[in-house]
Each structure stands twice: as C-alpha cells, then as structure tokens.
Scaffold this motif. Structure first.
Motif, mmCIF file in Angstrom:
data_model
loop_
_atom_site.group_PDB
_atom_site.id
_atom_site.type_symbol
_atom_site.label_atom_id
_atom_site.label_comp_id
_atom_site.label_asym_id
_atom_site.label_seq_id
_atom_site.Cartn_x
_atom_site.Cartn_y
_atom_site.Cartn_z
ATOM 1 N N GLN A 116 14.711 -23.473 13.230
ATOM 2 C CA GLN A 116 16.021 -22.820 13.121
ATOM 3 C C GLN A 116 16.558 -22.483 14.503
ATOM 4 N N ARG A 117 15.697 -21.908 15.337
ATOM 5 C CA ARG A 117 16.113 -21.522 16.692
ATOM 6 C C ARG A 117 16.576 -22.748 17.483
ATOM 7 N N ARG A 118 15.860 -23.847 17.330
ATOM 8 C CA ARG A 118 16.233 -25.066 18.060
ATOM 9 C C ARG A 118 17.549 -25.661 17.550
ATOM 10 N N LEU A 119 17.835 -25.501 16.256
ATOM 11 C CA LEU A 119 19.079 -26.045 15.700
ATOM 12 C C LEU A 119 20.277 -25.137 15.959
ATOM 13 N N ASN A 120 20.024 -23.882 16.327
ATOM 14 C CA ASN A 120 21.135 -22.961 16.557
ATOM 15 C C ASN A 120 22.046 -23.433 17.694
ATOM 16 N N GLY A 121 21.460 -23.984 18.753
ATOM 17 C CA GLY A 121 22.277 -24.421 19.894
ATOM 18 C C GLY A 121 23.300 -25.477 19.515
ATOM 19 N N PRO A 122 22.858 -26.633 18.982
ATOM 20 C CA PRO A 122 23.852 -27.646 18.611
ATOM 21 C C PRO A 122 24.794 -27.177 17.510
ATOM 22 N N SER A 123 24.299 -26.344 16.597
ATOM 23 C CA SER A 123 25.159 -25.851 15.514
ATOM 24 C C SER A 123 26.292 -24.990 16.071
ATOM 25 N N GLU A 124 25.938 -24.076 16.965
ATOM 26 C CA GLU A 124 26.972 -23.207 17.545
ATOM 27 C C GLU A 124 27.952 -24.016 18.395
ATOM 28 N N ARG A 125 27.433 -24.975 19.143
ATOM 29 C CA ARG A 125 28.298 -25.807 19.988
ATOM 30 C C ARG A 125 29.308 -26.595 19.141
ATOM 31 N N LEU A 126 28.887 -27.020 17.941
ATOM 32 C CA LEU A 126 29.742 -27.841 17.088
ATOM 33 C C LEU A 126 30.491 -27.017 16.030
ATOM 34 N N GLY A 127 30.247 -25.732 15.983
ATOM 35 C CA GLY A 127 30.984 -24.879 15.052
ATOM 36 C C GLY A 127 30.570 -25.027 13.605
ATOM 37 N N VAL A 128 29.293 -25.358 13.371
ATOM 38 C CA VAL A 128 28.796 -25.440 11.997
ATOM 39 C C VAL A 128 27.719 -24.386 11.803
ATOM 40 N N ARG A 129 27.493 -24.037 10.564
ATOM 41 C CA ARG A 129 26.439 -23.090 10.228
ATOM 42 C C ARG A 129 25.269 -23.873 9.657
ATOM 43 N N THR A 130 24.078 -23.621 10.178
ATOM 44 C CA THR A 130 22.891 -24.360 9.759
ATOM 45 C C THR A 130 21.808 -23.364 9.374
ATOM 46 N N LEU A 131 21.139 -23.636 8.260
ATOM 47 C CA LEU A 131 20.092 -22.769 7.751
ATOM 48 C C LEU A 131 18.843 -23.603 7.470
ATOM 49 N N VAL A 132 17.697 -23.130 7.953
ATOM 50 C CA VAL A 132 16.408 -23.788 7.718
ATOM 51 C C VAL A 132 15.588 -22.885 6.807
ATOM 52 N N GLN A 133 15.079 -23.450 5.720
ATOM 53 C CA GLN A 133 14.235 -22.705 4.795
ATOM 54 C C GLN A 133 13.004 -23.530 4.444
ATOM 55 N N HIS A 134 11.872 -22.843 4.299
ATOM 56 C CA HIS A 134 10.684 -23.518 3.806
ATOM 57 C C HIS A 134 10.990 -24.014 2.387
ATOM 58 N N GLU A 135 10.542 -25.220 2.051
ATOM 59 C CA GLU A 135 10.901 -25.807 0.763
ATOM 60 C C GLU A 135 10.408 -24.966 -0.411
ATOM 61 N N GLU A 136 9.219 -24.396 -0.316
ATOM 62 C CA GLU A 136 8.708 -23.597 -1.429
ATOM 63 C C GLU A 136 9.563 -22.355 -1.653
ATOM 64 N N LEU A 137 10.027 -21.769 -0.573
ATOM 65 C CA LEU A 137 10.907 -20.609 -0.695
ATOM 66 C C LEU A 137 12.242 -21.022 -1.313
ATOM 67 N N PHE A 138 12.783 -22.142 -0.844
ATOM 68 C CA PHE A 138 14.036 -22.668 -1.404
ATOM 69 C C PHE A 138 13.864 -22.921 -2.897
ATOM 70 N N TYR A 139 12.740 -23.547 -3.263
ATOM 71 C CA TYR A 139 12.463 -23.854 -4.663
ATOM 72 C C TYR A 139 12.370 -22.575 -5.494
ATOM 73 N N ALA A 140 11.667 -21.579 -4.964
ATOM 74 C CA ALA A 140 11.498 -20.328 -5.700
ATOM 75 C C ALA A 140 12.826 -19.618 -5.913
ATOM 76 N N MET A 141 13.732 -19.736 -4.953
ATOM 77 C CA MET A 141 15.014 -19.047 -5.045
ATOM 78 C C MET A 141 16.029 -19.778 -5.911
ATOM 79 N N HIS A 142 15.889 -21.092 -6.067
ATOM 80 C CA HIS A 142 16.928 -21.859 -6.741
ATOM 81 C C HIS A 142 16.467 -22.584 -7.993
ATOM 82 N N ARG A 143 15.239 -22.389 -8.440
ATOM 83 C CA ARG A 143 14.805 -23.078 -9.657
ATOM 84 C C ARG A 143 15.516 -22.468 -10.862
ATOM 85 N N PRO A 144 15.669 -23.283 -11.907
ATOM 86 C CA PRO A 144 16.404 -22.794 -13.080
ATOM 87 C C PRO A 144 15.639 -21.710 -13.819
#
Length: 144
Positions: A116-144
């Motif tokens: 996430q820290r490494r992607l923050n630089g190019p994201s801020e330079r290009l004006g986009v928002r980028t989020l990095v999440q561990h897949e298991e956490l993403f799965y736990a938060m978004h499963r039906p």
C-alpha cells in the motif's frame, strides 16, 4: 452475513490497520463474540476461492478520473515490489477509471501495508485512490 457481524468485522479490520491478517481479525471477533455470548465460537473452515487456499494474496482496488498511465504506473510499482499479478479487471466508465486486481505477494516478502505504501506515490501523483487488502480479509468483509 448479518449486518451487525459485518460491521464488527469492518470495525476490527479498521482498528488493526492494513497489515491485519484474517487470523488476527478472526481472533478479535471471536473474543468479542465470546465475551458477549459467554460461549465459545466454533472456528470456520479456511476460505478457498478457485484452486486453493487464498493466503498470501491481495486485492488491489483503484479508482479516479481517467488519464493515460494509471494502469502502467500501478502495475510497474507492483512489478518492482516483486508482486505477481494473478488477474486484473480494468474499466473506464464515462471518464472514471476503475481497477480491481488479484495478486500474490508471497514471493515479495512484503506485507500488504508495505505494498500500500509503495502504491501511494503513483496513486497520489495520478490523482487516483488505491486500496490494498489481504484477500482473506476482503473475502470476510464481502462474502454473501
């Protein structure tokens, strides 16, 4: 998943930060539920998606106003981190850039927080928002 349980998982994940592993979130959630109910909670089976366990993988999402070079900048940074991109979907919706990407960082030696820290630089330079999440956490938060 009941809304109160989803909200609990989201609060725990937010409190633990981007380096939170699914095991840490689960441990805190179990302790909280046990304290509320006075009963032990049975551990769930380890989630799998596709061909096997999902440990060591991350979900990268990014969005913002479209401009040339966003995908190139983000994937170049992931390459320089030693992260292996497994799958990617990108869409331009009437001038808005959207990206969801599945990657394996197990060979990189980096944590999701470091990526996430490494992607923050190019994201801020290009004006986009980028989020990095561990897949298991993403799965736990978004499963039906």
């Amino acid at each position: 998943m009941p809304q109160d349980l989803r909200a609990l998982i989201e609060r725990i994940a937010a409190a633990l930060g981007p380096d939170a592993t699914p095991a840490q979130v689960e441990a805190v959630a179990r302790a909280t539920l046990s304290a509320q109910n006075g009963q032990p909670v049975t551990p769930p089976a380890s989630p799998t998606i596709g061909e096997g366990p999902i440990s060591g993988r991350i979900i990268v999402t990014s969005y913002g106003c479209d401009q040339p070079g966003i995908l190139a900048a983000l994937t170049t940074e992931l390459f320089q981190c030693g992260v292996n991109i497994l799958d990617l979907s990108q869409k331009i919706l009437q001038g808005y850039f959207t990206l969801i990407l599945l990657a394996d960082l197990s060979a990189s030696g980096l944590s999701p927080h470091e990526v996430q820290r490494r992607l923050n630089g190019p994201s801020e330079r290009l004006g986009v928002r980028t989020l990095v999440q561990h897949e298991e956490l993403f799965y736990a938060m978004h499963r039906p």
